[in-house]
Motif scaffolding. Sequence first.
Motif, PDB file in Angstrom:
ATOM      1  N   ARG A 184       0.820  -1.209   0.000  1.00 39.73           N
ATOM      2  CA  ARG A 184       0.000   0.000   0.000  1.00 39.73           C
ATOM      3  C   ARG A 184       0.856   1.261   0.000  1.00 39.73           C
ATOM      4  N   ASN A 185       2.042   1.217   0.627  1.00 41.97           N
ATOM      5  CA  ASN A 185       2.931   2.384   0.623  1.00 41.97           C
ATOM      6  C   ASN A 185       3.466   2.672  -0.771  1.00 41.97           C
ATOM      7  N   THR A 186       3.800   1.609  -1.496  1.00 43.40           N
ATOM      8  CA  THR A 186       4.276   1.781  -2.866  1.00 43.40           C
ATOM      9  C   THR A 186       3.153   2.286  -3.757  1.00 43.40           C
ATOM     10  N   LEU A 187       1.937   1.767  -3.532  1.00 47.87           N
ATOM     11  CA  LEU A 187       0.773   2.225  -4.290  1.00 47.87           C
ATOM     12  C   LEU A 187       0.525   3.710  -4.042  1.00 47.87           C
ATOM     13  N   LYS A 188       0.662   4.121  -2.795  1.00 46.03           N
ATOM     14  CA  LYS A 188       0.505   5.535  -2.463  1.00 46.03           C
ATOM     15  C   LYS A 188       1.551   6.369  -3.186  1.00 46.03           C
ATOM     16  N   SER A 189       2.784   5.899  -3.224  1.00 46.92           N
ATOM     17  CA  SER A 189       3.856   6.600  -3.919  1.00 46.92           C
ATOM     18  C   SER A 189       3.565   6.721  -5.409  1.00 46.92           C
ATOM     19  N   ASP A 190       3.045   5.636  -6.005  1.00 46.28           N
ATOM     20  CA  ASP A 190       2.701   5.660  -7.430  1.00 46.28           C
ATOM     21  C   ASP A 190       1.595   6.667  -7.719  1.00 46.28           C
ATOM     22  N   ILE A 191       0.616   6.759  -6.813  1.00 45.04           N
ATOM     23  CA  ILE A 191      -0.485   7.709  -6.984  1.00 45.04           C
ATOM     24  C   ILE A 191       0.022   9.146  -6.914  1.00 45.04           C
ATOM     25  N   LEU A 192       0.921   9.404  -5.970  1.00 41.03           N
ATOM     26  CA  LEU A 192       1.476  10.753  -5.839  1.00 41.03           C
ATOM     27  C   LEU A 192       2.320  11.125  -7.055  1.00 41.03           C
ATOM     28  N   LYS A 193       2.989  10.134  -7.658  1.00 37.65           N
ATOM     29  CA  LYS A 193       3.758  10.403  -8.881  1.00 37.65           C
ATOM     30  C   LYS A 193       2.825  10.804 -10.021  1.00 37.65           C
ATOM     31  N   ILE A 194       1.685  10.111 -10.111  1.00 35.91           N
ATOM     32  CA  ILE A 194       0.703  10.464 -11.140  1.00 35.91           C
ATOM     33  C   ILE A 194       0.188  11.878 -10.910  1.00 35.91           C
ATOM     34  N   TYR A 195      -0.068  12.201  -9.629  1.00 35.48           N
ATOM     35  CA  TYR A 195      -0.536  13.558  -9.303  1.00 35.48           C
ATOM     36  C   TYR A 195       0.504  14.594  -9.711  1.00 35.48           C
ATOM     37  N   ASP A 196       1.763  14.363  -9.350  1.00 34.89           N
ATOM     38  CA  ASP A 196       2.828  15.314  -9.689  1.00 34.89           C
ATOM     39  C   ASP A 196       2.956  15.485 -11.195  1.00 34.89           C
ATOM     40  N   ASN A 197       2.841  14.386 -11.932  1.00 39.58           N
ATOM     41  CA  ASN A 197       2.954  14.436 -13.387  1.00 39.58           C
ATOM     42  C   ASN A 197       1.788  15.206 -14.009  1.00 39.58           C
ATOM     43  N   GLU A 198       0.560  14.928 -13.536  1.00 40.29           N
ATOM     44  CA  GLU A 198      -0.611  15.621 -14.064  1.00 40.29           C
ATOM     45  C   GLU A 198      -0.581  17.101 -13.694  1.00 40.29           C
ATOM     46  N   ARG A 199      -0.100  17.395 -12.494  1.00 39.63           N
ATOM     47  CA  ARG A 199      -0.011  18.785 -12.065  1.00 39.63           C
ATOM     48  C   ARG A 199       0.993  19.548 -12.921  1.00 39.63           C
ATOM     49  N   GLU A 200       2.111  18.913 -13.234  1.00 41.32           N
ATOM     50  CA  GLU A 200       3.125  19.549 -14.074  1.00 41.32           C
ATOM     51  C   GLU A 200       2.577  19.819 -15.470  1.00 41.32           C
ATOM     52  N   LYS A 201       1.830  18.874 -16.006  1.00 40.21           N
ATOM     53  CA  LYS A 201       1.224  19.058 -17.323  1.00 40.21           C
ATOM     54  C   LYS A 201       0.217  20.204 -17.306  1.00 40.21           C
ATOM     55  N   ALA A 202      -0.572  20.276 -16.222  1.00 36.72           N
ATOM     56  CA  ALA A 202      -1.556  21.353 -16.098  1.00 36.72           C
ATOM     57  C   ALA A 202      -0.875  22.708 -15.965  1.00 36.72           C
ATOM     58  N   LEU A 203       0.220  22.759 -15.209  1.00 33.23           N
ATOM     59  CA  LEU A 203       0.975  24.014 -15.054  1.00 33.23           C
ATOM     60  C   LEU A 203       1.489  24.525 -16.394  1.00 33.23           C
ATOM     61  N   LYS A 204       2.061  23.619 -17.189  1.00 31.63           N
ATOM     62  CA  LYS A 204       2.600  24.012 -18.492  1.00 31.63           C
ATOM     63  C   LYS A 204       1.490  24.482 -19.426  1.00 31.63           C
ATOM     64  N   MET A 205       0.358  23.753 -19.413  1.00 31.39           N
ATOM     65  CA  MET A 205      -0.752  24.120 -20.281  1.00 31.39           C
ATOM     66  C   MET A 205      -1.303  25.493 -19.912  1.00 31.39           C
ATOM     67  N   MET A 206      -1.476  25.744 -18.608  1.00 32.89           N
ATOM     68  CA  MET A 206      -2.037  27.012 -18.174  1.00 32.89           C
ATOM     69  C   MET A 206      -1.052  28.152 -18.347  1.00 32.89           C
ATOM     70  N   ASP A 207       0.243  27.837 -18.279  1.00 29.71           N
ATOM     71  CA  ASP A 207       1.256  28.863 -18.475  1.00 29.71           C
ATOM     72  C   ASP A 207       1.274  29.335 -19.928  1.00 29.71           C
TER      73      ASP A 207
END
Length: 307
Positions: free
Chosen positions: A52-75
């Motif tokens: 479950r800890n690794t799964l949590k880490s994978d989810i946070l990586k997806i969040y960071d990746n999607e957030r970065e994509k959203a930042l670039k798009m909005m910029d």
Amino acid sequence: MSLNTYQFDQVRVRNKLARIVILQEYPLSMVDHIGFKEFVVDLQPIFKLVTRNTLKSDILKIYDNEREKALKMMDKNESRMAITIDMCTSSNKKRGFMVITAHFINHTWTLQSRVLRFVYISSPHTKDVLAKVLVDCFLEWNIDRKLSTITFDNCSTNNVMIRLLLNKLDTSSLMLGGFMLHMRCAAHILNLIIQDGLSIIGDGIERIHDSMIYWTGSSKRRQKFEENARQLRVQCTKELVLDCKTRWNSIYLMLSTALIYKDVFSHLAKREISYTCLPYDYDWELAKDICGRLEFFHSETEFFSGL
């Protein structure tokens, strides 16, 4: 199968697992469930199920990746952004949260919406606390000079908060110097109008409300109600619903459902001695009249909420 291919598959499947948990809101503990482990082994024995800890880490990586994509798009986006703010309270610990969403039109003239922050707000929810959260969010996403409007509900605190925001933002970058920055939520205004009207006729639907409370008060009573509905061949599978004081349309949903089961209430009143709040005929007539008038407002509220 080569080692590189195997490693690639592991990463891809782990990513798929994390996305399933996100989309379906499954608990992280699902990877510890015996049945799920057996299912994965039968489906693909070479896949190493994560903790479950690794799964949590994978989810946070997806969040960071999607957030970065959203930042670039909005910029890169050159259009202005309309911000909507919604305050909500968790049902378990009664904590307050703020959801900040940006709405804008991209280069292909397609409406886009992105949740910028879902943040816990410590009590009390003062104008200074709320204004700071908003300003920090705008600066973090670099949209403080791209704002068009900010939509709140009609809480008096928000009126003062807007004035604080205008002092913190560069008003020269805002439309009309920020004169049109504050927009009031149409759905909330509609809610206040209808709540005023319902407060006048509240006593007239009291027995229907009490009947709903009685027959939803326990699983045994609910089951008995459903059995009698089937005996009377009521062609409806809707469950009885109670109204909520903060949501006017819940009154409409309660009354419209009760009207469907009108004969069931009368039937049960003859069999259940402790059921003493059977609505009178004029209660049902009033409920029918109210529903006919509220149906339009219910449709409009759903329309506003879907925008």
